[in-house]
Design a protein around this motif. Structure first.
Motif, PDB file in Angstrom:
ATOM      1  N   PHE A   1     -15.437  38.330  48.779  1.00  0.00           N
ATOM      2  CA  PHE A   1     -14.498  37.670  49.676  1.00  0.00           C
ATOM      3  C   PHE A   1     -14.793  38.112  51.100  1.00  0.00           C
ATOM      4  O   PHE A   1     -14.972  39.303  51.365  1.00  0.00           O
ATOM      5  CB  PHE A   1     -13.064  38.005  49.286  1.00  0.00           C
ATOM      6  CG  PHE A   1     -12.690  37.470  47.938  1.00  0.00           C
ATOM      7  CD1 PHE A   1     -12.295  36.154  47.789  1.00  0.00           C
ATOM      8  CD2 PHE A   1     -12.763  38.272  46.815  1.00  0.00           C
ATOM      9  CE1 PHE A   1     -11.969  35.644  46.542  1.00  0.00           C
ATOM     10  CE2 PHE A   1     -12.434  37.778  45.562  1.00  0.00           C
ATOM     11  CZ  PHE A   1     -12.040  36.457  45.426  1.00  0.00           C
TER      12      PHE A   1
ATOM     13  N   THR B   1      -7.588  37.597  53.748  1.00  0.00           N
ATOM     14  CA  THR B   1      -6.877  36.321  53.689  1.00  0.00           C
ATOM     15  C   THR B   1      -7.449  35.434  52.589  1.00  0.00           C
ATOM     16  O   THR B   1      -6.699  34.834  51.822  1.00  0.00           O
ATOM     17  CB  THR B   1      -6.946  35.598  55.051  1.00  0.00           C
ATOM     18  OG1 THR B   1      -6.392  36.457  56.053  1.00  0.00           O
ATOM     19  CG2 THR B   1      -6.178  34.290  55.020  1.00  0.00           C
ATOM     20  N   ASP B   2      -8.766  35.358  52.510  1.00  0.00           N
ATOM     21  CA  ASP B   2      -9.407  34.559  51.460  1.00  0.00           C
ATOM     22  C   ASP B   2      -9.091  35.119  50.078  1.00  0.00           C
ATOM     23  O   ASP B   2      -8.817  34.374  49.139  1.00  0.00           O
ATOM     24  CB  ASP B   2     -10.920  34.495  51.656  1.00  0.00           C
ATOM     25  CG  ASP B   2     -11.327  33.664  52.868  1.00  0.00           C
ATOM     26  OD1 ASP B   2     -10.486  32.899  53.384  1.00  0.00           O
ATOM     27  OD2 ASP B   2     -12.489  33.789  53.293  1.00  0.00           O
TER      28      ASP B   2
ATOM     29  N   LYS C   1      -5.483  34.315  49.158  1.00  0.00           N
ATOM     30  CA  LYS C   1      -5.332  32.885  48.869  1.00  0.00           C
ATOM     31  C   LYS C   1      -5.768  32.571  47.438  1.00  0.00           C
ATOM     32  O   LYS C   1      -5.091  31.852  46.718  1.00  0.00           O
ATOM     33  CB  LYS C   1      -6.129  32.056  49.872  1.00  0.00           C
ATOM     34  CG  LYS C   1      -5.949  30.570  49.690  1.00  0.00           C
ATOM     35  CD  LYS C   1      -6.672  29.783  50.759  1.00  0.00           C
ATOM     36  CE  LYS C   1      -6.440  28.304  50.543  1.00  0.00           C
ATOM     37  NZ  LYS C   1      -7.131  27.479  51.529  1.00  0.00           N
ATOM     38  N   VAL C   2      -6.892  33.126  47.027  1.00  0.00           N
ATOM     39  CA  VAL C   2      -7.400  32.901  45.667  1.00  0.00           C
ATOM     40  C   VAL C   2      -6.428  33.486  44.644  1.00  0.00           C
ATOM     41  O   VAL C   2      -6.089  32.831  43.652  1.00  0.00           O
ATOM     42  CB  VAL C   2      -8.821  33.506  45.500  1.00  0.00           C
ATOM     43  CG1 VAL C   2      -9.232  33.546  44.028  1.00  0.00           C
ATOM     44  CG2 VAL C   2      -9.822  32.704  46.307  1.00  0.00           C
TER      45      VAL C   2
ATOM     46  N   GLU D   1     -12.617  32.332  41.760  1.00  0.00           N
ATOM     47  CA  GLU D   1     -12.558  31.125  42.600  1.00  0.00           C
ATOM     48  C   GLU D   1     -12.985  29.920  41.787  1.00  0.00           C
ATOM     49  O   GLU D   1     -13.898  30.013  40.989  1.00  0.00           O
ATOM     50  CB  GLU D   1     -13.471  31.278  43.809  1.00  0.00           C
ATOM     51  CG  GLU D   1     -12.997  32.296  44.812  1.00  0.00           C
ATOM     52  CD  GLU D   1     -13.884  32.321  46.034  1.00  0.00           C
ATOM     53  OE1 GLU D   1     -13.511  31.671  47.024  1.00  0.00           O
ATOM     54  OE2 GLU D   1     -14.924  32.984  45.977  1.00  0.00           O
TER      55      GLU D   1
END
Length: 77
Positions: free
Chosen positions: A3, A7-8, A11-12, A76
């Motif tokens: 990642f 934040t990413d 989110k996942v 993801e």
């Protein structure tokens, strides 16, 4: 896949928790109660607006309630 930033990652995780919660036909209120966390915390996690670190303990509690392996939250699609 690594990642790029927190934040990413959040989110996942939030997207996956919501997916598994909906598959289990649970509301946010029901999952929060069963996982012994606040509804506001769960809603922030699922909305991917969570900007603070999530504890492994909380993720484990949610995974146990949803009967999924905790690793599923990090995948993801």
């Amino acid at each position: 896949m690594p990642f790029i930033n927190d934040t990413d990652l959040y989110k996942v995780i939030g997207t996956n928790i919501k997916k598994y919660r909906e598959q289990a036909k649970l509301t946010q209120v029901q999952l929060a109660e069963l996982a012994k966390i606040s509804i506001s915390y769960l809603s922030k996690i699922e909305a991917a607006r969570c900007n603070k670190s999530l504890s492994i303990s909380v993720l484990n509690q949610i995974a146990n309630v949803l009967d999924v392996d905790i690793i599923e939250f990090f995948k993801e699609e």
